[in-house]
Design an enzyme around this catalytic site. Structure first.
Site, PDB file in Angstrom:
ATOM      1  N   ASN A 138      -4.410   6.184  -0.235  1.00 24.25           N
ATOM      2  CA  ASN A 138      -3.750   6.145   1.113  1.00 24.25           C
ATOM      3  C   ASN A 138      -3.200   7.701   1.471  1.00 24.25           C
ATOM      4  O   ASN A 138      -3.114   7.967   2.678  1.00 24.25           O
ATOM      5  CB  ASN A 138      -2.710   5.237   1.210  1.00 24.25           C
ATOM      6  N   HIS A 186      -2.665  -3.117  -5.816  1.00 30.05           N
ATOM      7  CA  HIS A 186      -2.795  -2.719  -4.269  1.00 30.05           C
ATOM      8  C   HIS A 186      -4.448  -2.797  -4.149  1.00 30.05           C
ATOM      9  O   HIS A 186      -5.279  -1.910  -4.415  1.00 30.05           O
ATOM     10  CB  HIS A 186      -2.530  -1.128  -3.845  1.00 30.05           C
ATOM     11  N   GLU A 225      -5.523  -0.556  -6.908  1.00 26.37           N
ATOM     12  CA  GLU A 225      -4.764   0.538  -7.506  1.00 26.37           C
ATOM     13  C   GLU A 225      -3.658  -0.118  -8.322  1.00 26.37           C
ATOM     14  O   GLU A 225      -2.868  -0.900  -7.830  1.00 26.37           O
ATOM     15  CB  GLU A 225      -4.056   1.590  -6.502  1.00 26.37           C
ATOM     16  N   SER A 263       0.793  -1.325   0.056  1.00 24.97           N
ATOM     17  CA  SER A 263      -0.108  -0.132  -0.173  1.00 24.97           C
ATOM     18  C   SER A 263       0.946   1.328   0.042  1.00 24.97           C
ATOM     19  O   SER A 263       0.425   2.471  -0.193  1.00 24.97           O
ATOM     20  CB  SER A 263      -1.013  -0.003   1.156  1.00 24.97           C
TER      21      SER A 263
END
Length: 288
Positions: A195, A144, A156, A123
């Site tokens: 994130n 991800h 992602e 991540s």
């Protein structure tokens, strides 16, 4: 490599992310192997997946036949060599530590066929930091998944400067096959998109808490009531694992040397105490 050429998938790591990613692959019709160093971890993964699939049956999201077919395609092993033999796609989902992931990618590169795509579920760690430990940087990228993968509909897909467009396209098509929305990032950046947005909220929430402006429970409450977030930042840390964010911050701090990038003291204290959130029964909240 086109999607029609992916037949076998290997997932390295059977933790909270790995075993659910593997089940998605199996449900998508792919022969899937999960590898972990510990047999106990694999046993726990299978037990958890049985519970998830039984709930899906109760909710009529899946039939008993489809469940049995998925488990028939899902294989568990402690042998890395057996797991990745003839694999077309390998998804690494081990601990969020750069040195560990580099060791895994170096081993994988020597075990898998030349055409195999190597993906990291990281991540925060960009794939170019792992690709340099392989002989196939054009076939390395981030995929991800979001926690929990069996619920969250987003992946992602992150390219480095060396990742080929064909590799990225294959990953996006694979996401579609397993029922997930793949979103392409054509450039690497620490933390990617989701994130980075969450980090900003989490960092400010921790600042407000540590400076005594409000209790963490009240910060969560304001986030949910005023901003309409489904859960607050402290609840989210508990859900995803406090250690995951901690190691991510440590990686960033090692890269930048900026004290502002170090993990918050309250987070560091919880990691040292082993209170990592839901998975340990206690984090910011008590789940025992």
């Amino acid at each position: 490599m086109a999607i029609k050429e992916i037949h076998k998938v290997a997932v390295i790591g059977s933790g909270s992310m790995g075993h659910q990613i593997a089940m998605l692959c199996s449900l998508g019709g792919f022969e899937t192997h999960i590898q972990d160093l510990e047999q106990d971890a694999l046993n726990q993964a299978k037990e958890q997946l049985e519970k998830h699939m039984n709930k899906w049956i109760q909710k009529e999201k899946i039939t008993e036949i489809k469940k049995d077919e998925a488990f028939a395609r899902l294989h568990m092993t402690t042998s890395l060599e057996d797991a990745v033999r003839n694999a077309d796609l390998v998804i690494e989902a081990v601990v969020e530590k750069l040195d560990v992931k580099r060791e895994v990618f170096s081993k994988l590169d020597g075990l898998v066929p030349e055409h195999t795509i190597l993906a990291t579920n990281s991540s925060t760690i960009v794939n170019s930091k792992l690709a340099e430990f392989t002989t196939r940087p054009d076939r390395v990228l981030n995929m991800h998944f979001f926690y929990p993968p069996l619920v969250m509909d987003c992946v992602e897909v992150v390219m480095s400067e060396q990742t080929s467009k064909e590799t990225a396209q294959t990953a996006l098509e694979f996401c579609d096959r397993i029922g997930r929305t793949g979103v392409l990032l054509e450039k690497e950046i620490y933390g990617f998109i989701a994130n980075r947005l969450l980090f900003a909220i989490s960092k400010e929430a921790l600042y407000l808490y540590e400076e005594g402006y409000a209790d963490f429970k009240d910060i969560d409450l304001i986030t949910k009531k005023a901003l309409k977030h489904p859960i607050g930042p402290f609840e989210l840390m508990d859900l995803s694992g406090i250690d995951v964010g901690y190691y991510g911050n440590m990686q960033l701090y090692q890269e930048t040397g900026d004290p502002k990038d170090k993990p918050a003291k309250s987070v560091e204290d919880k990691v040292k105490a082993g209170n990592l959130g839901r998975k340990t029964g206690k984090g910011w909240y008590d789940y025992t």
